[in-house]
Design a protein around this motif. Sequence first.
Motif, short mmCIF file in Angstrom:
data_model
loop_
_atom_site.label_atom_id
_atom_site.label_comp_id
_atom_site.label_asym_id
_atom_site.label_seq_id
_atom_site.Cartn_x
_atom_site.Cartn_y
_atom_site.Cartn_z
N ASP A 9 0.80 -1.22 0.00
CA ASP A 9 0.00 0.00 0.00
C ASP A 9 0.84 1.28 0.00
OD1 ASP A 9 -2.36 -1.57 0.16
OD2 ASP A 9 -2.08 -1.74 2.32
N PRO A 10 1.76 1.42 -0.97
CA PRO A 10 2.54 2.65 -1.03
C PRO A 10 1.68 3.81 -1.56
CG PRO A 10 3.01 1.32 -2.94
CD PRO A 10 2.09 0.51 -2.08
N VAL A 11 2.10 5.03 -1.29
CA VAL A 11 1.43 6.19 -1.88
C VAL A 11 1.78 6.20 -3.37
CG1 VAL A 11 1.24 8.70 -1.88
CG2 VAL A 11 1.58 7.47 0.28
N PRO A 12 0.79 6.09 -4.26
CA PRO A 12 1.09 5.92 -5.70
C PRO A 12 2.06 6.94 -6.26
CG PRO A 12 -1.24 5.59 -5.29
CD PRO A 12 -0.65 6.07 -4.00
N GLU A 13 1.81 8.21 -6.01
CA GLU A 13 2.67 9.25 -6.59
C GLU A 13 4.10 9.14 -6.07
OE1 GLU A 13 -0.23 9.78 -5.18
OE2 GLU A 13 -1.49 10.34 -6.91
N ASN A 14 4.23 8.81 -4.81
CA ASN A 14 5.57 8.68 -4.23
C ASN A 14 6.34 7.51 -4.84
OD1 ASN A 14 4.91 10.82 -2.62
ND2 ASN A 14 4.66 9.63 -0.73
N LYS A 15 5.62 6.39 -5.05
CA LYS A 15 6.27 5.22 -5.65
C LYS A 15 6.73 5.54 -7.07
CE LYS A 15 5.55 0.36 -6.83
NZ LYS A 15 4.68 -0.83 -6.68
N ILE A 16 5.86 6.16 -7.85
CA ILE A 16 6.21 6.50 -9.24
C ILE A 16 7.42 7.43 -9.27
CG2 ILE A 16 5.44 7.71 -11.32
CD1 ILE A 16 2.57 6.73 -10.62
N ASP A 17 7.39 8.46 -8.43
CA ASP A 17 8.49 9.43 -8.40
C ASP A 17 9.81 8.77 -7.97
OD1 ASP A 17 6.75 11.40 -9.18
OD2 ASP A 17 6.47 12.25 -7.18
N ALA A 18 9.73 7.87 -6.98
CA ALA A 18 10.95 7.22 -6.48
C ALA A 18 11.56 6.30 -7.53
CB ALA A 18 10.64 6.44 -5.20
N VAL A 19 10.70 5.51 -8.21
CA VAL A 19 11.20 4.60 -9.25
C VAL A 19 11.75 5.40 -10.44
CG1 VAL A 19 10.54 2.83 -10.93
CG2 VAL A 19 9.68 2.70 -8.59
N LYS A 20 11.03 6.45 -10.81
CA LYS A 20 11.50 7.27 -11.93
C LYS A 20 12.84 7.93 -11.60
CE LYS A 20 10.04 10.85 -15.19
NZ LYS A 20 8.98 11.81 -15.56
N ALA A 21 13.02 8.33 -10.35
CA ALA A 21 14.29 8.94 -9.94
C ALA A 21 15.44 7.95 -10.11
CB ALA A 21 14.20 9.41 -8.49
#
Length: 325
Positions: free
Chosen positions: A262-274
């Motif tokens: 249950d990660p915060v979607p936007e945070n997960k996307i931003d972290a992986v993209k980084a």
Amino acid sequence: MQQTVELQQRIAEALSNIHIPEKPENLYDPIRYMLQIGGKRIRPLLTLMAADLFSIPDSDRAVPAALAIELFHNFSLVHDDIMDAAPLRRGKPTIHQQWDSSVAILSGDRLLIMAYDQLARCGGDRLAALVSTFNTMATAVCEGQQLDMDFEQRKQVGLAEYIHMITLKTSVLLGAALKMGAIVSYATETDARLIYEFGIHLGIAFQLQDDLLDVYGNPRQFGKKPGGDILANKKTYLLVTAFEAADAETRVELTSLFTAKDPVPENKIDAVKAIYDRLQIQQLVEAAKQNYIDKAFSALDNIAVDEARKTPLRTLAQNLLHREA
């Protein structure tokens, strides 16, 4: 492009002329529904374009082969949607959502039977080669789908494994669509093999592009919010490349991001993209995509047909591979 439009119109007309019984409603209504929500019909279009490339005496003879490809493609989508629990297909509710999974399975099976019915209509001395090509393709698609599901249960997948999977699941259908058009038009075995290779490499490049657009695409032009594959924990070429390019610490970081509950979607996307940006994954995947584009056009270049006749296929491929990011 005028030729492409005319061929697409011919496909649409031929599909509308297929007799679909009225009853039982729960078998045939979903089939009508699936065929009516359309799509770009790229695969049957490739069959007709390949037939035109080799100048068959009666181009209408290629239409049943093109319809067989399109019906099989729709059959595979109906079943894939069940396995993926997908709610939408082409912006509309999937058949298992609109009806139920049992109805979807049976309607999908009937679409496959309809595909073989069209294949049988090809007739003549080309039928055995067409059936062989079609069956090899159908087997590969099933194998590719199973590998894709298997990969979901694995922590890591190698680049060669990923390319093998998307070749089976996606590219073989493009290659077979082109090869069947070549077979109907009595192309030489060498040219039929080359047009098949063109489709295989085109399909791989197209899949890598899709993987890129999911992360780096413009939502207004791509039609999706970015990061859907990341949120779904999909094994994409970007993720597989990242695992191979990363050091041990970064691999742990990636694994943590893709196993977190249950990660915060936007945070997960931003972290992986980084992480992708840090490892220059976009540039690596763009280079791989270009490699397959070059292989595709090299195969097309080697086909023993006047260059001017290859222009429609070349233009279509370029349009598919250069969508706005």
